[in-house]
Design a protein around this motif. Structure first.
Motif, mmCIF file in Angstrom:
data_model
loop_
_atom_site.group_PDB
_atom_site.id
_atom_site.type_symbol
_atom_site.label_atom_id
_atom_site.label_comp_id
_atom_site.label_asym_id
_atom_site.label_seq_id
_atom_site.Cartn_x
_atom_site.Cartn_y
_atom_site.Cartn_z
ATOM 1 N N ILE A 6 -4.310 103.894 145.206
ATOM 2 C CA ILE A 6 -4.135 103.652 146.705
ATOM 3 C C ILE A 6 -5.483 103.996 147.563
ATOM 4 C CG2 ILE A 6 -2.566 104.290 148.677
ATOM 5 C CD1 ILE A 6 -0.841 105.538 146.111
ATOM 6 N N ILE A 7 -5.833 102.814 148.330
ATOM 7 C CA ILE A 7 -6.922 102.989 149.047
ATOM 8 C C ILE A 7 -6.305 103.008 150.612
ATOM 9 C CG2 ILE A 7 -9.219 102.348 150.052
ATOM 10 C CD1 ILE A 7 -9.637 101.475 147.091
ATOM 11 N N THR A 8 -6.418 103.854 151.447
ATOM 12 C CA THR A 8 -5.779 103.740 152.662
ATOM 13 C C THR A 8 -6.736 104.564 153.760
ATOM 14 O OG1 THR A 8 -3.760 103.954 153.766
ATOM 15 C CG2 THR A 8 -4.087 105.658 152.177
ATOM 16 N N ARG A 9 -6.020 104.671 154.851
ATOM 17 C CA ARG A 9 -6.667 105.521 155.820
ATOM 18 C C ARG A 9 -6.461 106.866 155.572
ATOM 19 N NH1 ARG A 9 -6.206 102.018 160.580
ATOM 20 N NH2 ARG A 9 -4.746 100.048 160.091
ATOM 21 N N THR A 10 -7.326 107.697 155.994
ATOM 22 C CA THR A 10 -7.677 109.153 155.635
ATOM 23 C C THR A 10 -6.408 110.010 156.242
ATOM 24 O OG1 THR A 10 -8.964 109.446 157.790
ATOM 25 C CG2 THR A 10 -10.119 109.163 155.573
ATOM 26 N N GLU A 11 -6.170 109.622 157.438
ATOM 27 C CA GLU A 11 -4.798 110.174 157.822
ATOM 28 C C GLU A 11 -3.353 110.003 157.054
ATOM 29 O OE1 GLU A 11 -5.304 106.700 160.456
ATOM 30 O OE2 GLU A 11 -6.652 108.162 159.412
ATOM 31 N N LYS A 12 -3.595 109.280 156.193
ATOM 32 C CA LYS A 12 -2.228 108.674 155.519
ATOM 33 C C LYS A 12 -2.122 109.496 154.455
ATOM 34 C CE LYS A 12 -0.632 105.623 158.290
ATOM 35 N NZ LYS A 12 0.892 105.653 158.916
ATOM 36 N N LEU A 13 -3.200 110.352 153.844
ATOM 37 C CA LEU A 13 -2.924 111.324 152.620
ATOM 38 C C LEU A 13 -1.680 111.911 152.674
ATOM 39 C CD1 LEU A 13 -4.064 112.265 149.987
ATOM 40 C CD2 LEU A 13 -5.248 113.813 151.350
ATOM 41 N N ASN A 14 -1.246 112.767 153.323
ATOM 42 C CA ASN A 14 0.049 113.551 153.253
ATOM 43 C C ASN A 14 1.216 112.548 153.205
ATOM 44 O OD1 ASN A 14 -1.165 115.928 153.406
ATOM 45 N ND2 ASN A 14 -1.070 116.016 155.679
ATOM 46 N N ASP A 15 1.106 111.386 153.738
ATOM 47 C CA ASP A 15 2.180 110.515 153.623
ATOM 48 C C ASP A 15 2.159 109.959 152.117
ATOM 49 O OD1 ASP A 15 3.045 110.602 156.406
ATOM 50 O OD2 ASP A 15 1.958 108.924 156.864
ATOM 51 N N VAL A 16 1.219 109.740 151.537
ATOM 52 C CA VAL A 16 1.116 109.353 150.239
ATOM 53 C C VAL A 16 1.743 110.483 149.260
ATOM 54 C CG1 VAL A 16 -0.199 108.601 148.113
ATOM 55 C CG2 VAL A 16 -0.676 107.474 150.642
ATOM 56 N N LYS A 17 1.195 111.689 149.530
ATOM 57 C CA LYS A 17 1.736 112.639 148.950
ATOM 58 C C LYS A 17 3.058 112.965 148.793
ATOM 59 C CE LYS A 17 -0.797 116.693 149.322
ATOM 60 N NZ LYS A 17 -1.785 117.756 150.051
ATOM 61 N N LYS A 18 3.854 112.864 149.974
ATOM 62 C CA LYS A 18 5.101 112.857 150.047
ATOM 63 C C LYS A 18 6.022 111.764 149.465
ATOM 64 C CE LYS A 18 5.171 115.059 154.844
ATOM 65 N NZ LYS A 18 5.141 114.591 156.250
ATOM 66 N N VAL A 19 5.555 110.437 149.594
ATOM 67 C CA VAL A 19 6.071 109.679 148.550
ATOM 68 C C VAL A 19 6.216 109.844 147.237
ATOM 69 C CG1 VAL A 19 5.761 107.084 147.732
ATOM 70 C CG2 VAL A 19 5.501 107.440 150.124
#
Length: 112
Positions: A6-19
């Protein structure tokens, strides 16, 4: 097994971890990366001079999951990360034929 990158906005890291945690995956590799796509980077102005920087900071998250979990994870990523604007990122999915835990030499899906 599938590798999901997954390559995404830096501020979305915690959202990916939650998913991933919601889907019972906690193992991941995270890398700070720079890139551009349709967003085409940014063109800031420095002391009256146009200076083109065509790369933006992103985060790349890599994990390996079981085949049967891929679709649910992809759906959750879309629902969680999509802002509907350019720059939300991309997800790359590839096949993994085997995996080995270095410490014990164990192999296969059971070590995920």
């Amino acid at each position: 097994m599938k590798k999901i990158e997954i390559i995404t906005r830096t501020e979305k890291l915690n959202d990916v971890k939650k998913v991933l945690a919601k889907n019972e995956y906690i193992g991941m590799t995270v890398t700070a990366v720079m890139g551009c796509g349709h967003q085409k980077g940014v063109i800031p102005e420095f002391k009256g001079m146009d200076f083109e920087i065509n790369l933006l900071p992103k985060v790349q998250i890599m994990t390996v999951v079981l085949d049967e979990d891929v679709e649910e994870i992809l759906r959750d990523i879309k629902e969680t990360l999509s802002t509907g604007t350019v720059g939300d990122g991309k997800v790359f999915i590839s096949d993994i034929s085997d995996v080995m835990r270095i410490r014990t030499g164990e192999r296969g899906e059971s070590i995920l």
